[in-house]
Design an enzyme around this catalytic site. Structure first.
Site, PDB file in Angstrom:
ATOM      1  N   GLU A 154     -12.327   1.192  -2.881  1.00  0.00           N
ATOM      2  CA  GLU A 154     -12.761   1.367  -4.267  1.00  0.00           C
ATOM      3  C   GLU A 154     -12.884  -0.020  -4.884  1.00  0.00           C
ATOM      4  O   GLU A 154     -11.935  -0.817  -4.806  1.00  0.00           O
ATOM      5  CB  GLU A 154     -11.757   2.210  -5.045  1.00  0.00           C
ATOM      6  CG  GLU A 154     -12.196   2.495  -6.468  1.00  0.00           C
ATOM      7  CD  GLU A 154     -11.196   3.335  -7.244  1.00  0.00           C
ATOM      8  OE1 GLU A 154     -11.398   3.506  -8.462  1.00  0.00           O
ATOM      9  OE2 GLU A 154     -10.203   3.800  -6.649  1.00  0.00           O
ATOM     10  N   ARG A 179       0.643   3.050   6.340  1.00  0.00           N
ATOM     11  CA  ARG A 179       0.119   1.848   5.703  1.00  0.00           C
ATOM     12  C   ARG A 179       1.024   0.663   6.015  1.00  0.00           C
ATOM     13  O   ARG A 179       2.172   0.821   6.445  1.00  0.00           O
ATOM     14  CB  ARG A 179       0.022   2.043   4.193  1.00  0.00           C
ATOM     15  CG  ARG A 179       1.360   2.224   3.490  1.00  0.00           C
ATOM     16  CD  ARG A 179       1.184   2.479   2.004  1.00  0.00           C
ATOM     17  NE  ARG A 179       0.537   1.351   1.359  1.00  0.00           N
ATOM     18  CZ  ARG A 179       0.071   1.389   0.119  1.00  0.00           C
ATOM     19  NH1 ARG A 179       0.143   2.488  -0.598  1.00  0.00           N
ATOM     20  NH2 ARG A 179      -0.489   0.327  -0.421  1.00  0.00           N
ATOM     21  N   LYS A 204      -2.838  -2.413  -5.551  1.00  0.00           N
ATOM     22  CA  LYS A 204      -3.888  -3.084  -6.314  1.00  0.00           C
ATOM     23  C   LYS A 204      -3.609  -3.019  -7.815  1.00  0.00           C
ATOM     24  O   LYS A 204      -3.925  -3.957  -8.556  1.00  0.00           O
ATOM     25  CB  LYS A 204      -5.247  -2.462  -5.995  1.00  0.00           C
ATOM     26  CG  LYS A 204      -5.936  -3.062  -4.795  1.00  0.00           C
ATOM     27  CD  LYS A 204      -7.431  -2.801  -4.761  1.00  0.00           C
ATOM     28  CE  LYS A 204      -7.771  -1.379  -4.490  1.00  0.00           C
ATOM     29  NZ  LYS A 204      -9.232  -1.183  -4.302  1.00  0.00           N
TER      30      LYS A 204
END
Length: 550
Positions: free
Chosen positions: A34, A259, A269
């Site tokens: 994104e 992750r 983020k």
């Protein structure tokens, strides 16, 4: 670039089985960021996994921007993501934007409404949260769930035309408010947003939610294996629901992996953006940031990051990697290819009283003592030099082998010097040392006389080049967050130390991203932001040694 993905992991095994059984004849993966921030080291793991998995089986990888939230997205982030992927050494086969599919997503939503699988809901965000239920209690049906197909089609069309305010109405999938999986309790698939989109402008007043858009994007592109991180595991039933009920021809398989988490490192983020917005760091590419841009500016190499991600592998369970492991791969990559040179970060002047007043001597010093092929360089030497403040002590402890009154040390690549006297300033600090040198002890002349236990580095004071040095410590003090505190309370106030010192004259022409090993100080990189024609700024990449073992 060497491909080392072939180490066994459960995702690779799934892909191999799908090829062997004929389920797929070609593998297509995607990296779907994104564009709402810069990529970080965790994204590097996903990039490497997706690209190298497809490469191994002669497949392809798409870069697709999941740009479904215009309020948080920006073209700057699109550009930075493309640059980061290229820098890591990968090339996408196709470039797509989720926004390119908005028309089809809208049509598929209309199809859901016509099939009585979606409805327009007027509940406020607060009411919807209350109606949703908990992990122990089922949700309650929305009072708007039984609207007719015709009414929903009309309302959804008016939403598209922008007739309602943001938050006034949403489109929800009609699934099961009693499902044990909260993600399946009539999730929102479209919301109102009168925001200008970086790609589509003001064409749309409604935007799809990620959980609705992502599976449609995968299906349109013919993705075979939609690889994502473990937090999306509970979203997989919704992923499959969208694929099936939107009647998509292609049916990708979502696979989740753990992750990347690294000690003392922010891996969100949202939090990274907060660090930038609140001025804790100077930009997204601040060398203390775990962003790929920040690591690149600090001096990390793409090869080291790739090797690190390959080494940690692909797992199903979450874990945390010691940050020193990444540093190990940086040292391993830099050691054989960085020239050695001398820099003094905290200068202390030394006057060699018996050296000729106007003489400047050129000494030959190797660029890498471990690799003769890297050649030598000429280093000037004269009556006045700078050494490190820590390399002198007036009253040293036992086993201190550097310079102190009456002691003798070797200057790296030069002579033995002996401390005879010192000068102090008005506050009693040593400001200058007076030494004598022994001309017979010059390096490279085959001197085999007496020995000294200490060797220190230096730069010639007459033509040393002023430089700024930036030393870094972890930005986060402790990954365990105390109750009632935010991650900002864990910021290390000493994460950066800025020093003014000197480098050898031959360093004057150094360019941004040039890398060196400074004797005893570590590996350094010329900073790309603050270095100018009149100023040299070095970032310390890593220190010379670590206790970490692979």
């Amino acid at each position: 670039m060497e491909n080392k993905t072939a180490s066994s992991n459960f995702i690779r095994n799934i892909v191999m089985e799908d090829l062997e059984t004929g389920k797929h004849s070609k593998i297509i993966t995607r990296f779907p960021p994104e564009p709402n921030g810069y990529l970080h080291i965790g994204h590097a793991k996903s990039i490497i996994l997706n690209f190298e998995l497809a490469d191994e089986f002669s497949g392809k990888t798409n870069l697709r921007f999941d740009d479904t939230n215009p309020a948080k997205e920006d073209k700057e982030y699109v550009n930075s993501i493309e640059e980061d992927i290229k820098w890591l050494g990968y090339k996408w086969d196709e470039l797509f934007f989720a926004s390119n599919y908005f028309d089809e997503m809208y049509d598929r939503a209309v199809l859901l409404i016509k099939n009585n699988k979606a409805y327009v809901c007027d509940l406020t965000a607060g009411d919807m949260k209350e109606y949703r239920g908990t992990l122990r209690e089922p949700g309650k049906e929305s009072p708007y769930k039984n609207r007719t197909v015709e009414e929903n089609l009309d309302l959804f069309d008016r939403m598209r035309k922008g007739e309602f305010a943001d938050g006034e109405k949403v489109l929800r999938a009609k699934i099961d408010m009693s499902s044990p999986n909260i993600n399946m309790r009539d999730p929102i698939i479209y919301r109102m947003s009168h925001a200008v989109h970086h790609n589509t402008g003001d064409k749309w007043c409604i935007y799809p939610m990620y959980d609705y858009a992502h599976p449609i994007e995968d299906a349109i592109e013919g993705i075979t294996h939609s690889i994502c991180t473990l937090e999306f595991e509970d979203h997989r039933p919704l992923y499959d629901w969208v694929i099936n009920n939107c009647e998509m021809e292609n049916k990708p398989r979502q696979i989740e992996f753990a992750r990347l988490n690294i000690t003392n490192t922010v891996m969100s983020k949202r939090n990274l953006k907060q660090l930038v917005d609140e001025g804790v760091v100077d930009a997204w590419d601040d060398p203390r940031m775990p962003t790929i841009a920040g690591l690149r500016r600090r001096g990390y190499t793409a090869n080291a990051i790739r090797n690190f991600c390959r080494e940690i592998g692909v797992a199903k369970a979450n874990s945390t990697v010691d940050g020193q492991m990444l540093e190990h791969f940086i040292r391993e990559d830099l050691s054989p290819k960085t020239p050695r040179t001398m820099a003094v970060l905290k200068p202390l002047k030394v006057v060699i009283t018996n050296y000729p007043e106007s003489q400047v001597e050129m000494l030959t010093i190797e660029n890498n003592q471990d690799d003769a092929a890297m050649g030598t360089r000429q280093v000037s030497f004269s009556k006045e030099i700078y050494i490190e403040q820590e390399d002198f002590m007036e009253n040293p402890p036992k086993k201190y082998f550097r310079l102190f009154p009456g002691n003798e040390v070797r200057l790296k690549g030069a002579y033995f010097i002996k401390c005879n006297d010192l000068v102090k300033d008005s506050e009693g600090n040593v400001s200058e040392i007076h030494c004598t040198y022994d001309i017979e002890t010059k390096s490279g002349t085959g001197f085999t006389g007496r020995k000294v236990k200490g060797t220190i580095h230096w730069v010639d004071a007459t033509n040393a080049v002023p430089a700024e040095f930036r030393l870094y410590e972890p930005l986060i003090l402790d990954e365990e967050q105390e109750e009632g505190k935010t991650f900002l309370d864990q910021i290390n106030p000493n994460s950066i130390e800025i020093l003014q010192g000197f480098v050898e004259p031959n360093m004057e022409s150094s360019k941004a991203q040039d890398k060196f090993q400074f004797f005893r100080h570590g590996y350094f990189n010329v900073d790309s932001r603050y270095t100018s024609q009149d100023k040299l700024v070095f970032n310390r990449i890593v220190s010379l040694k670590s206790s970490f073992k692979i």
